[in-house]
Design an enzyme around this catalytic site. Structure first.
Site, PDB file in Angstrom:
ATOM      1  N   GLY A  59     118.551  53.136   4.641  1.00 44.48           N
ATOM      2  CA  GLY A  59     117.934  53.929   5.702  1.00 44.48           C
ATOM      3  C   GLY A  59     116.463  54.103   5.428  1.00 44.48           C
ATOM      4  CB  CYS A  85     119.555  51.348  -0.224  1.00 40.89           C
ATOM      5  SG  CYS A  85     117.929  52.059  -0.454  1.00 40.89           S
ATOM      6  CE1 TYR A  86     119.551  58.881   3.767  1.00 41.88           C
ATOM      7  CE2 TYR A  86     121.728  58.197   4.510  1.00 41.88           C
ATOM      8  CZ  TYR A  86     120.743  59.154   4.412  1.00 41.88           C
ATOM      9  OH  TYR A  86     120.959  60.384   4.958  1.00 41.88           O
ATOM     10  CG  HIS A 180     118.038  46.618   0.068  1.00 45.02           C
ATOM     11  ND1 HIS A 180     118.556  47.168   1.222  1.00 45.02           N
ATOM     12  CD2 HIS A 180     117.145  47.508  -0.402  1.00 45.02           C
ATOM     13  CE1 HIS A 180     117.993  48.341   1.442  1.00 45.02           C
ATOM     14  NE2 HIS A 180     117.126  48.580   0.471  1.00 45.02           N
ATOM     15  CD  GLU A 182     120.585  44.648   2.569  1.00 49.78           C
ATOM     16  OE1 GLU A 182     121.176  44.639   1.470  1.00 49.78           O
ATOM     17  OE2 GLU A 182     120.074  45.668   3.046  1.00 49.78           O
ATOM     18  CB  SER A 234     113.689  30.673  30.513  1.00 53.24           C
ATOM     19  OG  SER A 234     114.265  30.542  29.225  1.00 53.24           O
ATOM     20  N   GLY A 235     114.724  27.491  30.122  1.00 49.12           N
ATOM     21  CA  GLY A 235     114.440  26.349  29.262  1.00 49.12           C
ATOM     22  C   GLY A 235     114.527  26.742  27.796  1.00 49.12           C
ATOM     23  N   GLY A 236     114.563  28.051  27.517  1.00 49.72           N
ATOM     24  CA  GLY A 236     114.694  28.526  26.142  1.00 49.72           C
ATOM     25  C   GLY A 236     116.128  28.383  25.649  1.00 49.72           C
ATOM     26  CB  VAL A 237     117.522  28.572  22.188  1.00 48.43           C
ATOM     27  CG1 VAL A 237     118.883  28.384  21.548  1.00 48.43           C
ATOM     28  CG2 VAL A 237     116.513  27.622  21.601  1.00 48.43           C
ATOM     29  CG  ASP A 238     118.359  33.288  23.125  1.00 48.42           C
ATOM     30  OD1 ASP A 238     118.767  32.522  22.233  1.00 48.42           O
ATOM     31  OD2 ASP A 238     117.588  34.239  22.918  1.00 48.42           O
ATOM     32  CB  SER A 239     118.328  31.310  29.486  1.00 45.25           C
ATOM     33  OG  SER A 239     117.441  30.227  29.485  1.00 45.25           O
ATOM     34  CB  SER A 240     119.640  26.388  27.240  1.00 44.76           C
ATOM     35  OG  SER A 240     118.357  26.217  27.772  1.00 44.76           O
ATOM     36  CE  LYS A 390     116.655  31.917  19.250  1.00 46.04           C
ATOM     37  NZ  LYS A 390     116.278  32.495  20.554  1.00 46.04           N
TER      38      LYS A 390
END
Ligand code: XMP
Length: 534
Positions: A59, A85-86, A180, A182, A234-240, A390
């Site tokens: 935190g 940690c926290y 940490h 991670e 949009s041509g971007g990864v996510d919307s594709s 992602k």
């Protein structure tokens, strides 16, 4: 039975998402929820038996001063708990130990003596001291520390300045680490988290993208039924990837709207159409709105104003198209759903993962492509990538048969070349920039450097400089090349590209793009620079 999972309670650390990523890399499904969920919520969450363990994140506050506590139920479920940690400090406090404000703050690299006699750290070490103690190289970040172990706990790790850097109650399977695991700076961190979720929690590693496709398809069919969906491509990864997934699920019930604002990369519109309309046979409406955008941008030089104009116009054009589609389809009910490529980091960042009491994670940016649109259009929201990171979205794209060049493409800002043409945007500039940019990307790919950098592009500088070509003097524009390496895009370093490669790019641009006579390379990190120039 539902998928086995790990619950991560978020106390507001900036790296909470990394815990989730590490757990998912171990192929175990997990979710991040704020630390202030109620006991009742936790009981319901665990009721079907799918929950296998709980992780309490770090935190930004100190357990000594802060009132944030884990719901006590977490310690009464009979499930393993890992406090980081926290998370370790609150665990210590809630179970009867003691936390005190530390005089010395420890940030960064530390060497921890690992007492490897616990299921979590057994046989894990980075080196041995002369006295034969096993040591771990870790990343610490804390001011306060646990000064008294809770009853039932034993010491698991220590440093000189933090005598209780790790603790364990193996009978109850409770573990706490002040460092940490991670972050990648903790060399054995991934092994520790894997060990916690797979061995200690006994979670099944069944989070596999191949299987997820079938599940996601079934879920979309169930959610949408026989209704219609529109999606802004949009041509971007996510919307594709969202489009490909939804198309796989419901075919022609999906209509994609591709708004070309004239500030796309070279041939981008054709590529998007080629992929979705020609190859996938999806219904795609292409709207050429470039003149509209150029007109609205004429004479505007301020970056923020440019962004606002582009954002607002985009929404207007999309809305108009959506309404047209709804009206044209009078025989049917018209679209009921708006699909978006929102991914998990967006959900966590905007604190929107939670129906209750607001998210803990600080709101960094709220960046929905078409924010506020579902309400304005009276549409229900379909977000099939909401649970994915992602890299998982990319994996899903590959599993859906999208080409790697599309799925592993560098990010491209919503306002497109609008923020890569400094000052006023003109079509002439955009055309020159597109060609220069394409040469740069082409050569990066040929030199196998494209995947080595996180983002690379050309920037148009509307200043003229003198040059000489052949026997003549030239007086033309300048482009800057930018290539950066970064993991999170919050900080970045400029990429030390091979000089031969830069020379080739410069040569080609000046020779092939008439109107540009000088090429420079940007050697500014972020900070102090940003990745984009505007
Ligand atoms: P900066 O320039 O802030 O960029 O260092 C960080 C990352 O964000 C991208 N970026 C944007 N993406 N809309 C977007 O969708 C925007 O307005 C925008 N501005 C910057 C940038 O390309 C980089 O990857």
């Amino acid at each position: 039975m539902s998928r086995q999972k790990i619950l991560i309670l978020d106390f507001g650390s900036q790296v909470t998402q990394l815990i989730a990523r590490r757990v998912r890399e171990a192929h175990v499904y997990c979710e991040v929820h704020p630390c202030d969920v109620s006991d009742e919520w936790v009981r319901r969450y665990a009721a079907d038996g799918a929950l296998k363990g709980v992780i309490l994140s770090g935190g930004h506050a100190s357990a000594y001063e802060s009132a944030d506590r884990a719901p006590q139920t977490v310690f009464e479920l009979g499930l393993p708990v890992l406090g980081i940690c926290y998370g370790m400090q609150t665990m210590a406090q809630q179970l009867g130990g003691k936390v005190e404000s530390g005089r010395q703050r420890e940030f960064g690299y530390a060497e921890v003596r690992a007492r490897g006699h616990t299921a979590l750290l057994k046989d894990l070490q980075d080196f041995r001291t002369a006295e034969g103690y096993g040591m771990l190289k870790v990343w610490m970040s804390h001011g306060d520390k646990v000064t008294e172990l809770p009853p039932g706990f034993k010491l698991m790790a220590s440093t000189d300045s933090c005598p209780i850097a790790g603790m364990a109650d193996e009978a109850r399977r409770f573990y706490g680490v002040q460092f940490h695991p991670e972050v990648t700076h903790t060399a054995q961190g991934r092994a520790m988290l894997e060990r916690f979720v797979l061995d200690i929690c006994g979670a099944r590693p069944d989070w596999v993208m191949r299987d997820h496709v079938a599940e996601a398809v079934a879920a979309i069919r169930e959610q949408v039924g026989d209704e219609e969906v529109i999606l802004g491509l949009s041509g971007g990864v996510d919307s594709s990837v969202a489009a490909a997934l939804i198309h796989r699920s419901i075919g022609d019930q999906l209509t994609c709207v591709f708004v070309d604002h004239g500030l796309m990369r070279l041939n981008e519109g054709d590529m998007v159409m080629g992929m979705f309309a020609d190859r996938l046979h999806a219904r795609v409406v292409r709207v050429d709105a470039s003149q509209l955008f150029l007109d609205a941008l004429a004479g505007v030089t301020d970056p923020e104003q440019k962004r606002k104009i582009i954002g607002r116009l985009f929404v207007d054009v999309f809305k108009e198209q959506a309404r047209k589609l709804q009206a044209a389809d009078a025989s049917k009910k018209g679209a009921q759903w708006l699909a978006q490529g929102t991914i998990y980091p967006d959900v966590i960042e905007s604190g929107g993962a939670h129906a209750h009491k607001g998210g803990k994670a600080v709101t960094i940016k709220s960046h929905h492509n078409v924010g506020g649109l579902p309400e304005q259009l009276g549409l229900k929201l379909l977000e099939p990538l909401r649970e994915l990171f992602k890299d998982e979205v990319r994996e899903l794209g590959i599993a859906l048969g999208l080409p790697p060049e599309m799925v592993y493409r560098h990010p491209f800002p919503g306002p497109g070349l609008g923020v890569r043409i400094l000052g006023e945007v003109k079509k002439e500039y955009a055309d020159l920039l597109r060609r220069a940019d394409a040469i740069f990307i082409d050569e990066l790919r040929a030199a196998k450097q494209y995947d080595e950098v996180s983002q690379a592009f050309a920037v148009f500088l509307p200043v003229k400089s003198v040059g000489v070509m052949g026997d003549g003097r030239t007086y033309e524009y300048v482009v800057a090349l930018r290539a950066v390496r970064t993991t999170d895009f919050m900080t970045a370093s400029w990429a030390e590209l091979p000089h031969e490669l830069l020379a080739r790019v410069s040569n080609r641009i000046v020779n092939e793009v008439r109107g540009i006579s000088r090429v420079v390379y940007d050697i500014t990190g972020k900070p102090p620079g940003t990745i984009e120039w505007e």
